[in-house]
Design an enzyme around this catalytic site. Structure first.
Site, PDB file in Angstrom:
ATOM      1  CB  SER A 561      -5.175  -2.104   2.374  1.00 50.10           C
ATOM      2  OG  SER A 561      -4.210  -2.519   1.457  1.00 50.10           O
ATOM      3  CG  HIS A 676      -0.827  -3.892   4.761  1.00 49.57           C
ATOM      4  ND1 HIS A 676      -0.785  -2.526   4.595  1.00 49.57           N
ATOM      5  CD2 HIS A 676      -1.834  -4.343   3.972  1.00 49.57           C
ATOM      6  CE1 HIS A 676      -1.723  -2.168   3.726  1.00 49.57           C
ATOM      7  NE2 HIS A 676      -2.378  -3.255   3.350  1.00 49.57           N
TER       8      HIS A 676
END
Length: 701
Positions: A561, A676
């Site tokens: 991320s 994610h």
């Protein structure tokens, strides 16, 4: 995860033919790989399938992969994992996945039974069965129960792990979804219970009614028995905001406050009290509501705040009398609950019926403290005597009693769960996870590296006590460095068994941008100052080399991320320092990130291309823009998922495609589910993890 398919030669030919754009691009109009941003394109699907085939053909055929996968799955599915508690209506609930429940089960037991060596669980909701019946790849996203009865709950389910969820009302008395109950169709949405029959809902009420960050900004009240389209608007933000969401604070005595939280930017909050209309609350923009206890509202400050002649520094936890707040939200009289020292940071806040449990850091070591309100308004502190040199997580608490649970862990000690009675202060260890690897002969050091501007940057190293200081130890270095998130020691059976027990070392860097030393440590690396975080990380890498722990040949780095952005920057700025770069679900195209998925919400962290100075900086550090032909980059492993609707897979795809156009080696893997993250269930995540460790073994040993 995604499966391999054919078409490799044809797709690679397309990419090579498309190559030739100038390196170091600063304009998205020159982006020859923009077509990879289209998630619904058959051409993109073919490209992904071809890339997966290439990567799996390399890593899964490595002789070490099968064992890496088997051990990762064994650890992930171990029945000895800690079943983390959630206290609802006086019982313990837990969400659990294992080989018999790949999607998972939501289950419950009593407090006494939970604390026994072998609890007897009752299944409340079987997500596998639900997914099979409805033909959906349901991924559990959590539950929120009504504050009064605590028997009606809103269950959130996602398709494939994306942030968008479907919300359904569930009855804990019958263990069934409520017929004609509250149901919200798929979307990014926020919901809060006002009472057992009333919700505040933020969602996309009409097509396109979302912020530029793709989050809700219109809040409506929805009463039981009325159709969703009859919900009544109670407030709204602006389309240019990050979001607006409802919050309902409650305590064990059933005091309640309903508010709107408007976020003009990711870190700014404009609170409005929903009493007699919508009234602004005179809190500073950088402050966050943390809960309510004994009719006091708890607020953490992310900026200095002066009120009534008193200065409250950033990082302080304050309390506000709820009745005074309701009468006059424009005049606040805070009292201090927790105040940090220079090496401290507030981490978590839990509330029981009448007390507050604060977990904090001191020099990146966990602390826990019980705070009790006094009749004079002052708060008393009682430190909790937990093991030192460990990370402490405030795991669960009961608003209707003094029961709370804390988890303690470190690099070499598996998690232990402690019961804390906040009324009496009684503390007892109730769960201890068996070791998942042999830690004999391993040790942990905490050192500091000197960054470019002289800042001392702490980092941990886990290694064999008899490690030779000749630069030969394969070492993985990790950091996050963003959004005020702290990186603290944690126990990983996979890291221990696949890497540490085989002679490797692991380092965790506490670089600026994180929250390890409070808001100032985060703010030091915001927007055009972000190079400080990148310099901090490189300084730690050099320090590892200077100490002869490892060398560039044997040093690899990993991050996901925002940490994936860090990895991309380190690849392009310091390719000579590393021989492996693991880049997960990353931001990489910083000139386009605002226009992809939820990217516009992070302008407060990274800056915007609409600001000339910030655009110039973003162009300078953007990994996608800074890839150059003719540079010898270490072969990176880039991974993402097709269901990531937060960062999105587009930036990872384009980064791989540009490397390919230069003829540089790389490996790319895109899973079909997982949101994610690395996967939608334990086995899927194990595939990604096994690929990553196989990659590190190939590169560093």
């Amino acid at each position: 995860m995604g499966r391999a398919a054919g078409g490799l030669t044809a797709v690679m030919a397309v990419l090579v033919a498309a190559a030739g754009a100038a390196c170091g691009q600063t304009s998205s109009s020159d982006d020859e790989f923009r077509w990879l941003e289209d998630n619904d394109s058959p051409r993109v699907h073919q490209w992904v399938a071809a890339e997966n085939a290439k990567t799996l053909g390399v890593l899964q055929k490595d002789s070490r992969y099968a064992d890496n996968l088997a051990q990762t799955r064994e650890i992930g599915n171990s029945p000895d994992r800690l079943a983390e508690p959630d206290i609802i209506h006086g019982e313990i609930y837990n969400f659990w996945q294992d080989p018999d429940h790949e999607q998972g089960i939501w289950r419950k037991t009593s407090v006494a039974d939970y604390e026994s060596p072998q609890p007897h669980w009752t299944t409340v909701l079987d997500v596998d069965a639900l997914a099979h019946t409805e033909g959906k790849n349901w991924v559990w996203k959590g539950v929120d129960c009504a504050p009064v009865s605590q028997t009606r709950c809103l269950v959130e389910l996602s398709e494939g792990g994306e942030d968008a969820v479907t919300v359904r009302e569930f009855d804990l008395n019958t263990d069934q979804f409520v017929a004609d109950g509250f149901v919200l169709p798929r979307g990014k949405q926020d919901v809060a219970w006002v009472d057992d029959n009333t919700l505040l809902v933020g969602r996309e009420w009409t097509p396109g009614e979302l912020t530029t960050s793709s989050y809700p900004y219109v809040i409506k009240q929805w009463d039981r028995g009325r159709p969703l389209d009859a919900a009544v608007e109670v407030g709204r933000g602006e389309r240019t905001d990050v979001s607006t969401r409802p919050i309902v604070l409650t305590d064990g005595e059933n005091h309640r406050l309903a508010l709107l939280d408007r976020n003009p930017s990711f870190f700014d909050h404009e609170y409005r009290l929903l009493v007699n209309g919508s009234q602004p609350v005179a809190l500073p923009p950088k402050s966050e509501l943390q809960g309510m206890v004994a009719n006091r509202v708890l607020v953490s400050l992310q900026q200095d705040w002066s009120v009534d002649g008193a200065n409250h520094p950033a990082g302080t936890l304050i309390a506000l009398d709820a009745d005074e707040l309701a009468r006059d939200p424009g005049r606040l009289r805070p009292t201090v609950v927790y105040a940090p020292g220079p090496a401290d940071a507030l981490e978590q806040v839990l509330t029981t019926r009448d007390q507050v449990v604060v977990s904090s850091l001191h020099d990146v070591r966990g602390r826990a403290t019980i705070y009790r309100p006094g009749s004079s308004g002052a708060w008393t502190a009682a430190p909790v005597a937990l093991p030192d040199n460990a990370a402490i997580t405030a795991t669960a608490a009961d608003d209707h009693s003094g029961l709370s649970y804390l988890t303690v862990t470190s690099f070499l000690e598996p998690p232990t769960l402690w019961r804390l009675d906040t009324v009496t202060g009684a503390l007892a260890e109730v769960k201890r996870v068996p070791p998942q690897f042999d830690s004999a002969g391993l040790t942990v050091d905490q050192w500091k590296a000197t960054s470019t501007d002289g800042t001392q940057v702490p980092y941990f190293v886990v290694h064999r006590a008899d490690m030779p200081l000749d630069g030969s130890t394969p070492t993985i270095l990790n950091a996050y460095g963003g959004f005020g998130v702290s990186s603290t020691p944690s126990y990983s059976g996979v890291l221990g068994r696949l890497w540490l027990a085989r002679g490797g070392a692991f380092a965790l860097a506490n670089i600026r941008g994180g929250g390890e030393f409070g808001p100032a440590w985060h703010e030091a690396a915001l927007t055009t100052n972000r190079q400080r975080a990148f310099d901090d990380f490189a300084a730690v890498g050099r320090d590892l080399i200077d100490r002869r722990i490892t060398s560039a040949r044997h040093l690899g780095i990993t991050g996901a991320s925002n940490g994936g952005l860090l990895m991309g920057v380190e690849l392009t700025q310091h390719p000579e320092l590393w021989n492996a770069v693991d880049i997960g679900v990353p931001l990489l195209d910083m000139l386009r990130y605002e226009r992809l998925a939820a990217g516009a919400s992070w302008v407060g962290e990274y800056g915007s291309v609409d600001n000339p100075a910030q655009r110039a900086f973003l162009a300078k550090i953007s990994p996608y823009a800074q890839l150059k032909s003719g540079v010898r980059y270490p072969e990176p492993f880039i991974w993402t998922t097709a269901k990531d609707d937060r960062v999105g897979p587009q930036q990872a795809r384009k980064f791989a495609a540009r490397l390919n156009s230069f003829g540089d080696p790389y490996l790319y893997y895109e899973g079909s589910a997982g949101g994610h993250g690395a996967g939608a269930n334990i086995d899927d995540s194990a595939v990604t993890t096994a690929l990553r460790y196989t990659y590190f073994m190939r590169q560093l040993r």
